[in-house]
Enzyme design. Sequence first.
Site, short mmCIF file in Angstrom:
data_model
loop_
_atom_site.label_atom_id
_atom_site.label_comp_id
_atom_site.label_asym_id
_atom_site.label_seq_id
_atom_site.Cartn_x
_atom_site.Cartn_y
_atom_site.Cartn_z
CB SER A 49 37.54 81.01 0.86
OG SER A 49 38.73 82.36 0.33
CE LYS A 81 38.13 75.64 3.90
NZ LYS A 81 38.36 75.68 2.35
CG HIS A 116 34.40 78.96 2.58
ND1 HIS A 116 34.65 79.28 4.08
CD2 HIS A 116 35.56 78.63 1.83
CE1 HIS A 116 35.67 78.92 3.72
NE2 HIS A 116 36.68 79.00 2.65
#
Length: 392
Positions: free
Chosen positions: A179, A238, A207
């Site tokens: 990350s 995200k 991610h």
Amino acid sequence: MTPEAIIRQRTEDLVERGLFRSIRSIAGTGPLVELDGRQVLLLCSNNYLGLAEHSALKRAAATAAEQAGASSGASRLVSGSTSLHDRLEAAVADWKGTEAALLFNSGYAANTGIIAALAGRGDTVFSDRLNHASIIDGVLLSGARLVRYPHNDVDALERLLTRQTGSGLRLIVTDGVFSMDGDLAPLRQLAECARRHNALLMVDDAHGGGVLGQEGRGSCNLLGVAEEVQLLMGTFGKALGSFGAYVATSRLLRDYLVNRARSLVFSTSLPPAVPAASLAAVHLVRSAEGANLRQRLADNTALFRALLRDEGFTVPDDPTPIVPLVVGDPLTTMTFSARLLERNILVQGIRPPTVPQGTSRLRCTVMATHEQEDLRRAAAEIGQVGRGLGVL
Ligand SMILES: *Cc1c(COP(=O)(O)O)cnc(C)c1O
């Protein structure tokens, strides 16, 4: 000393070390946002594809709230499970190609819940040194032995696994995309290592989901190892522009987690608007529109990395929108961030304990919705400020 005096002293200590944090209110989800009445360019959001503002997600959330209310009213196991939760789990399993999937209220709740459910006293969890804090917290909560291996060092992991004998369960956990660094885990080698040592492999793809691989299936799909990963964890907050998290896994592990994951059992489930938005997001990332957004994101990412390299920064060539500019000490990092904000660019400084001592950094993130012109201006400003601070 009074408790307040103790806390005051600890707070002052944070300030002196340049580690004091505070929360800033922002209006909008980018790439332009309003901050203190000004328009600034957002260069540190995880809303990589711009889906947080997508009409399909907003409509799905609004409709679900109108029809099903603002709360689920209870945990999944009591009365808080709706057909939206079920449909989202089926959609995730289909997207990831697994037998089953299970929702969690956040990535943090997923990692702590899953790890503490699977591992306990007598078991061992092998964790990459740069894994997300929620993974570490899960291991601490579990009571299992924590063995941290050097970042992405499969040979070191292999030696640690060989040394660790005993009958307990062995779990290897890694971020798929790290990350704060934006690099990928060597998933192929990790999967082989896990198989040789009879260990479960869990990948946190917070991610990678939506961004990498076919139909945005993530880092495991990109590296061709999805079938060898027993626990594919990801988040909706995200790239998917919504909120919450999931693990895509076998029916056996799902059923066990339903019984044992305390963050699932003892917590009110996501309100209907949230799985509704996430369901729309999964459909979107699998569509042609999703593929177009990923292409724009990849183009913007490659451009921004090249521009920063032209400015003189050392920028690795990873395929992710996370671009770290390591400064070193926290005070210079925060000055760097503040000077960029004066120029209407918002890049948050990242300091310990989020990253190791001595590696404080600006963590820049690119979005599919950034205009290339804005990225050019931002890279030039980052170069100027960096030179002014002697960072370059
Ligand atoms: C953000 C993040 C999480 C936590 O997910 P939330 O849904 O924000 O709680 C977990 N793991 C990694 C690697 C992350 O970056």
